[in-house]
Scaffold this motif. Structure first.
Motif, short mmCIF file in Angstrom:
data_model
loop_
_atom_site.label_atom_id
_atom_site.label_comp_id
_atom_site.label_asym_id
_atom_site.label_seq_id
_atom_site.Cartn_x
_atom_site.Cartn_y
_atom_site.Cartn_z
N THR A 96 -56.70 14.51 -10.50
CA THR A 96 -57.50 15.59 -11.07
C THR A 96 -58.89 15.61 -10.47
O THR A 96 -59.74 16.33 -10.93
CB THR A 96 -57.60 15.41 -12.59
OG1 THR A 96 -58.09 14.11 -12.84
CG2 THR A 96 -56.28 15.60 -13.24
N PRO A 118 -50.82 20.40 -10.85
CA PRO A 118 -49.59 20.35 -11.67
C PRO A 118 -49.80 20.86 -13.09
O PRO A 118 -48.90 21.46 -13.68
CB PRO A 118 -49.23 18.86 -11.68
CG PRO A 118 -49.94 18.27 -10.52
CD PRO A 118 -51.20 19.07 -10.33
N GLU A 119 -50.99 20.63 -13.64
CA GLU A 119 -51.26 21.11 -15.00
C GLU A 119 -51.28 22.64 -15.04
O GLU A 119 -50.75 23.26 -15.96
CB GLU A 119 -52.59 20.55 -15.51
CG GLU A 119 -52.52 19.08 -15.87
CD GLU A 119 -53.90 18.46 -16.10
OE1 GLU A 119 -53.93 17.32 -16.59
OE2 GLU A 119 -54.92 19.10 -15.79
N HIS A 131 -52.83 27.26 -22.66
CA HIS A 131 -54.19 26.76 -22.47
C HIS A 131 -54.18 25.43 -21.75
O HIS A 131 -53.26 24.63 -21.92
CB HIS A 131 -54.87 26.56 -23.82
CG HIS A 131 -55.00 27.81 -24.60
ND1 HIS A 131 -53.94 28.35 -25.28
CD2 HIS A 131 -56.05 28.64 -24.77
CE1 HIS A 131 -54.35 29.46 -25.87
NE2 HIS A 131 -55.61 29.66 -25.57
N ARG A 132 -55.22 25.17 -21.01
CA ARG A 132 -55.44 23.85 -20.46
C ARG A 132 -56.93 23.56 -20.50
O ARG A 132 -57.75 24.46 -20.34
CB ARG A 132 -54.92 23.73 -19.02
CG ARG A 132 -53.39 23.80 -18.87
CD ARG A 132 -52.69 22.64 -19.58
NE ARG A 132 -51.24 22.68 -19.43
CZ ARG A 132 -50.39 23.31 -20.25
NH1 ARG A 132 -50.85 23.99 -21.29
NH2 ARG A 132 -49.10 23.25 -20.03
N ILE A 133 -57.23 22.30 -20.70
CA ILE A 133 -58.61 21.87 -20.70
C ILE A 133 -59.05 21.69 -19.25
O ILE A 133 -58.32 21.12 -18.44
CB ILE A 133 -58.73 20.58 -21.53
CG1 ILE A 133 -58.50 20.95 -23.00
CG2 ILE A 133 -60.07 19.91 -21.32
CD1 ILE A 133 -58.36 19.80 -23.92
N ALA A 134 -60.24 22.21 -18.93
CA ALA A 134 -60.72 22.17 -17.55
C ALA A 134 -61.54 20.89 -17.31
O ALA A 134 -62.16 20.39 -18.24
CB ALA A 134 -61.58 23.39 -17.27
N PRO A 135 -61.57 20.37 -16.09
CA PRO A 135 -60.89 20.91 -14.92
C PRO A 135 -59.37 20.76 -15.01
O PRO A 135 -58.88 19.82 -15.62
CB PRO A 135 -61.45 20.06 -13.77
CG PRO A 135 -61.92 18.79 -14.40
CD PRO A 135 -62.35 19.15 -15.78
N VAL A 136 -58.68 21.70 -14.39
CA VAL A 136 -57.22 21.75 -14.49
C VAL A 136 -56.64 21.32 -13.14
O VAL A 136 -56.97 21.90 -12.11
CB VAL A 136 -56.74 23.18 -14.83
CG1 VAL A 136 -55.25 23.18 -15.11
CG2 VAL A 136 -57.50 23.75 -16.02
N SER A 137 -55.79 20.31 -13.18
CA SER A 137 -55.17 19.86 -11.93
C SER A 137 -54.09 20.87 -11.50
O SER A 137 -53.65 21.70 -12.30
CB SER A 137 -54.54 18.47 -12.11
OG SER A 137 -53.39 18.58 -12.92
N ALA A 147 -47.77 23.85 -14.67
CA ALA A 147 -47.02 23.66 -15.92
C ALA A 147 -47.41 24.72 -16.94
O ALA A 147 -46.56 25.19 -17.71
CB ALA A 147 -47.26 22.25 -16.46
N SER A 151 -44.78 27.29 -18.53
CA SER A 151 -44.50 27.19 -19.96
C SER A 151 -44.45 28.57 -20.62
O SER A 151 -44.01 28.69 -21.76
CB SER A 151 -45.56 26.34 -20.64
OG SER A 151 -46.78 27.06 -20.77
N ASP A 192 -52.35 16.48 -4.83
CA ASP A 192 -51.63 15.20 -4.82
C ASP A 192 -51.44 14.68 -6.23
O ASP A 192 -51.03 13.56 -6.42
CB ASP A 192 -52.38 14.18 -3.96
CG ASP A 192 -53.78 13.94 -4.50
OD1 ASP A 192 -54.47 13.08 -3.96
OD2 ASP A 192 -54.16 14.62 -5.48
N GLY A 193 -51.74 15.51 -7.21
CA GLY A 193 -51.52 15.09 -8.58
C GLY A 193 -52.74 14.46 -9.20
O GLY A 193 -52.77 14.23 -10.39
#
Lengths: 255, 472
Positions: free
Chosen positions: A12, A183-184, A175-181, A187, A191, A9-10
């Motif tokens: 996190t 949508p993240e 890269h994404r910083i965890a925790p990752v939602s 994305a 990307s 649901d967006g």
């Protein structure tokens, strides 16, 4: 993927408790610690991923050709045989290629490959077992990599990229910083320059991007929930129409 | 730790105060000329007065509650000075000298000693290896650089990892007549780092935007969390792709440096990033002064096609969108200007004309538009549409940015009039487009009200539904 219970649901807020089996993870880590190891074997690494809700191939760790055949018949042909040893990290380069035997279609092939691994291990004087595993149809999907590590500055972070030259030569990773939602993670996949390859290219079947997204999130959650893990490298994750499967994995514990 | 003692002191000791004009300890004292609190020059080997104040031999001899020590002594004696300050009950210090964590094992030892003392006594220590800080609105110049005390009070707070960059930004705002609410050079971040500085200036009354210059910090996640928590808009400029540290040594990490982690992290935490000091300050001026955008959709109105194309191109490459205008808007424009050159977005009127302001208003009032960029070269017979803009800003709560140019003597009055309305004016299409792109990215990330960021309910879906690429 058995579990898609994470936030869609967006938000996190992560529902990690339902997808991570903390007891199973703790016992895998404990065993490695008891043996004074910080690098887990492929089989251990995959069991850890299982406990985090990441899909892995059916497999068994065996000691001799007879056991290997029994395992292969239970799994169903074709299978692969790989050396399983804490002393071997680069399996495909080990013992002139004896470490990994692909596409074994019958009992004889399984027995031969298993014997070759055992002999090479004996020749090197190392402890090694053999991992018999369901063979994946590499043509039926796209190879990706999913990784994560505990960094000094950001804590747990994740990485996704397409396999082979895309990640290594073009550095096409996100890269994404965890925790990752959700949508993240999506994305991050979108990307990638090579992302269109995931949706089917030149006759290849379109991959299950949702499953890849969940794999990224699960790796992130695993790191967040398990500070004892320093690094997770799942390479490749085969993304097919049916899901995302971790075909190889390496987990390194905090030193 | 009391960061307030650092940034809002009522009494200051200058340790290493000197009569020699070439010494830092002299300039620091000179720069405190406008400070309305008490100042104690400290120097064990000096006697008499300096700038009307009596020298004291050490901080222990000061019979007063000193909030802040400005430490202008060489690195080797700094650890002892910090001990003395702590013993004297001083809550905060600025250490200017270099020769600490950035300078080999001996320097690291020194910095560790300082951090230990500061942590034990909950001292807020800015630096070492910094030029200090300046808060123009309070007449408080805790910097050794000359001239920076001339920077006027403004709304932007600069928090820079490098003291040199902090001063460069300060002088840019001086030249542009904008000024700053505060300027902080963090240097080696003994105990005051990005999180502490961001939290403090988020609550600072004079600050309406915070800009960050980041080279790299071992407290990356705290930096992101402090930026997200701030109610004040935060913009970041991350520099340096080469410092990869331990990350590059690992198997997975060898595929990247941690620069990308910062960019991804700022994106995830709703903080727009830029790639120049100019964008940083332009963005802060526009976000701080005016309405905040509620999305990434830019309406462009241009009186000349060429600059309009530059603008449209640049915005779309940098995270902004040029949405289709509502049919009613296009019809309205066609009614204002029958035979108009191009009534879609960007709207091209072909030349300046008396109705230009009405066309701008029609686009600004379209619900599809979150940010308005107007490009119009100055024409003497027409001037800029100041009156129409005056009524427009009364009714439309959206950022409106002008790009215009002309002979300075002729159009300065109109430019000043627009700025008085809260409409930022830039003199090149690129500069206007860059700041509008930043507004668009901010609108996409923040979802408008400054809320809606990561961890709240709306943010991630907003970011996704707008289709704005995260990896620009």
């Amino acid at each position: 993927m058995s579990d898609r219970s994470g936030a869609v649901d967006g938000s996190t807020d992560l529902d990690t408790a339902t997808r991570i089996d903390g007891d199973a993870i703790a016992s895998i880590i404990e065993r490695a610690r008891a043996a004074d190891r910080t690098t887990l074997t492929e089989a251990e690494s995959k069991s850890l991923l299982d406990a985090a809700g990441i899909e892995t191939p059916d497999r068994a760790v065996v000691g001799d050709p007879e056991e290997a055949i029994t395992a292969a018949e239970a799994i169903g042909y074709p299978v692969v045989a790989k050396v399983s040893s804490a002393a071997v990290t680069h399996k495909s380069e080990w013992a002139d290629g004896a470490g990994v035997a692909l596409d074994l279609a019958d009992a004889d092939a399984v027995a031969d490959a298993t014997a070759a691994i055992r002999e090479a291990a004996a020749a090197e004087g190392i402890d090694a077992e053999v991992l018999i595993e369901d063979a994946a149809d590499l043509e039926g999907g796209t190879e990706t990599i999913v990784g994560g590590m505990n960094t000094p500055s950001f804590g747990p972070v994740t990485l996704v990229g397409l396999g082979g030259v895309f990640a290594e030569v073009y550095e096409d990773t996100a890269h994404r910083i965890a925790p990752v939602s959700e949508p993240e993670a999506r994305a991050a996949v979108e990307s990638l320059t090579a992302a269109p390859l995931l949706s089917g290219y030149r006759g290849r079947p379109p991959g299950d991007v949702d499953a890849l997204v969940e794999t990224i999130r699960a790796v992130g959650d695993l790191l967040v929930e398990t500070p004892a893990i320093d690094e997770i490298d799942v390479n490749p994750v085969l993304v097919s129409p049916d899901g995302a499967v971790a075909l190889d994995a390496l987990v390194v514990l905090e030193g | 730790m009391n960061v307030g003692s650092l940034f809002q002191p009522t009494s200051i000791a200058v340790v290493g105060a000197s009569r020699s004009p070439e010494k830092i300890g002299h300039q620091v004292l000179v720069n405190l000329g406008a400070f309305d609190g008490t100042v104690y020059p400290v120097n064990p080997s000096a006697e008499g007065e300096i700038l009307g104040r009596e020298f004291v031999g050490s901080t222990a001899e000061i019979d007063d509650d000193v909030d802040l020590a400005l430490v202008a002594v060489p690195a080797p004696v700094v650890p002892d000075v910090i001990e003395e300050c702590a013993a004297a009950g001083i809550d905060a210090a600025v250490i200017y000298a270099g020769g600490f964590a950035e300078a080999g094992p001996e320097g690291e030892d020194r910095q560790n000693q300082i951090v230990e003392t500061a942590t034990d006594h909950e001292m807020a220590v800015l630096g070492p290896n910094t030029s200090g800080f300046v808060i123009p609105g309070d007449g408080l110049c805790g910097s050794f650089a000359s001239g920076v005390e001339e920077v006027p009070a403004g709304g932007t707070c600069v928090i820079a990892q490098s003291g040199g960059v902090a001063h460069s930004l300060a002088f840019q705002t001086l030249r542009e007549g904008r000024g700053l609410s505060a300027m902080v050079g963090l240097g080696n971040r003994a105990t005051v780092g990005f999180p502490e500085a961001i939290a403090h200036f988020d609550d600072h009354e004079g600050t309406d935007a915070i800009v960050l210059h980041v080279e790299g910090t071992d407290r990356g996640r705290e930096l992101l969390e402090a930026s997200r928590t701030a109610d004040t808009p935060v913009i970041a400029y991350k520099v340096g792709e080469s410092d990869v540290g331990a990350f590059a040594e690992s198997h997975t990490g060898a595929l990247t440096g941690d620069h990308e982690l910062y960019l991804a992290g700022f994106q995830q935490y709703g903080i727009p990033t830029v790639e120049s000091t100019q964008e940083l300050l332009d963005g802060a001026a526009v976000l701080g002064d005016g309405p905040r955008p509620s999305g990434p959709n830019v309406g462009v109105i241009t009186a000349q096609a060429g600059p309009g194309i530059i603008i449209a191109d640049r915005i779309q490459r940098s995270g902004g969108r040029l949405p289709e205008l509502a049919d009613a808007t296009s019809e309205e424009i066609a009614a204002i200007l029958p035979g108009i050159t191009y009534a879609e977005n960007p709207v091209d009127t072909g030349r300046p004309m008396p109705e230009f302001g009405d066309v701008v208003a029609a686009v600004a009032e379209d619900d599809a538009v979150d940010v308005v960029l107007v490009n119009e070269l100055y024409e003497e017979a027409l001037g800029l549409p100041v009156d129409r803009m005056r009524s427009l800003v009364e009714t439309v709560e959206k950022p409106i940015v002008f790009a215009t140019d002309g002979p300075p003597a002729d159009f300065e009055a109109d430019v000043a009039a627009l700025r008085d309305l809260g409409i930022p004016v830039f003199h090149s299409p690129e500069r206007a487009a860059d700041v509008v792109s930043l507004l668009a990215r901010y609108g996409a990330l923040a979802g408008g009200s400054g809320g809606g960021r990561r961890g709240t309910e709306t943010n991630d879906e907003t970011a996704e539904s707008t289709g704005v690429s995260t990896d620009v």
